[in-house]
Design a protein around this motif. Structure first.
Motif, PDB file in Angstrom:
ATOM      1  N   LEU A 138     -62.810 -66.613  42.696  1.00 17.67           N
ATOM      2  CA  LEU A 138     -63.112 -66.357  41.281  1.00 17.67           C
ATOM      3  C   LEU A 138     -63.180 -67.679  40.522  1.00 17.67           C
ATOM      4  CD1 LEU A 138     -60.830 -63.236  40.537  1.00 17.67           C
ATOM      5  CD2 LEU A 138     -63.317 -63.257  40.854  1.00 17.67           C
ATOM      6  N   LYS A 139     -62.214 -68.535  40.786  1.00 19.07           N
ATOM      7  CA  LYS A 139     -62.167 -69.838  40.105  1.00 19.07           C
ATOM      8  C   LYS A 139     -63.414 -70.669  40.452  1.00 19.07           C
ATOM      9  CE  LYS A 139     -59.046 -73.621  39.212  1.00 19.07           C
ATOM     10  NZ  LYS A 139     -57.858 -74.361  39.651  1.00 19.07           N
ATOM     11  N   GLU A 140     -63.707 -70.700  41.748  1.00 20.47           N
ATOM     12  CA  GLU A 140     -64.881 -71.467  42.223  1.00 20.47           C
ATOM     13  C   GLU A 140     -66.167 -70.969  41.556  1.00 20.47           C
ATOM     14  OE1 GLU A 140     -64.937 -71.528  46.556  1.00 20.47           O
ATOM     15  OE2 GLU A 140     -67.128 -71.617  46.479  1.00 20.47           O
ATOM     16  N   TRP A 141     -66.242 -69.654  41.307  1.00 19.87           N
ATOM     17  CA  TRP A 141     -67.449 -69.077  40.700  1.00 19.87           C
ATOM     18  C   TRP A 141     -67.402 -69.114  39.168  1.00 19.87           C
ATOM     19  CZ3 TRP A 141     -66.904 -64.101  44.180  1.00 19.87           C
ATOM     20  CH2 TRP A 141     -67.190 -64.449  45.510  1.00 19.87           C
ATOM     21  N   GLY A 142     -66.382 -69.740  38.622  1.00 18.65           N
ATOM     22  CA  GLY A 142     -66.285 -69.872  37.168  1.00 18.65           C
ATOM     23  C   GLY A 142     -65.885 -68.591  36.465  1.00 18.65           C
TER      24      GLY A 142
END
Ligand SMILES: Cc1cc2nc3c(=O)[nH]c(=O)nc-3n(C[C@H](O)[C@H](O)[C@H](O)COP(=O)(O)O)c2cc1C
Length: 176
Positions: A138-142
């Motif tokens: 989720l973090k990686e995908w913003g």
């Protein structure tokens, strides 16, 4: 070609073998729009629908779901697209959050069949996004790391015959 509503509701089936072919944007958008018109508690439209189409992101979810399942196979049956229906804090409580996401998921599945696509509801979404790996994605995908997994969908063109449904159970409907 679009199918009649009752035909869709009676004949949509879970598809468990997909072609690798991508989905045309207009069909995908039609399915997604139908998802956004699902009933939600107080009309709050609490879930978000995350669309994964590029191979890297799709494979990351396939791997994560397989790890939750504890099996070494693609839980999405080769589907080229994965939809994640995730709960947000727009819902007043977790029960409504889950019901809203299930409602959106059913619209997405029926709409997929209506436009000639195959789909399958795939479980273990909650566990995927409880794991550190899910939160990291989720973090990686913003995206907000507080999104909760509720439902996921394998989406694509069916690479199999249309499955025949099992008979409906006795006393499914109780008319008083
Ligand atoms: C909550 C839920 C979880 C499901 N999880 C999976 C799953 O992980 N894998 C799968 O192949 N099908 C899954 N399904 C699809 C069901 O197995 C399928 O809908 C059911 O067998 C009835 O078949 P039909 O959809 O063709 O009518 C799930 C369905 C629901 C509602």
């Amino acid at each position: 070609m679009k199918k009649e509503a009752m035909e869709v509701l009676l004949n949509r089936r879970a598809i468990r073998k997909f072609k690798a072919d991508p989905i045309p944007a207009e069909l995908l958008d039609a399915v997604l729009e139908a998802g956004t018109y699902a009933p939600t508690g107080s009309g709050r439209q609490s879930p978000v629908i995350v669309v994964l189409q590029d191979e890297e992101k799709v494979n990351a979810i396939k791997k994560l779901n397989a790890s939750v399942m504890g099996a070494d196979r693609d839980p999405y049956y080769g589907a080229p697209v994965i939809l994640l229906v995730l709960a947000t804090d727009r819902a007043p409580n977790e029960e409504i959050a889950i019901l809203d996401s299930a409602s959106v998921t059913v619209n997405l599945l029926n709409a997929a069949y209506a436009v000639g696509l195959g789909s399958c509801w795939i479980h273990r979404c909650k566990e995927m996004f409880e794991k550190a790996e899910g939160k990291a994605l989720l973090k990686e995908w913003g995206l907000d790391e507080n999104l909760r997994g509720v439902c996921s969908i394998a989406l694509g063109y069916a690479d199999c015959e249309q499955p025949v449904p099992i008979p409906r159970k006795e006393n499914y409907i109780i008319k008083l």
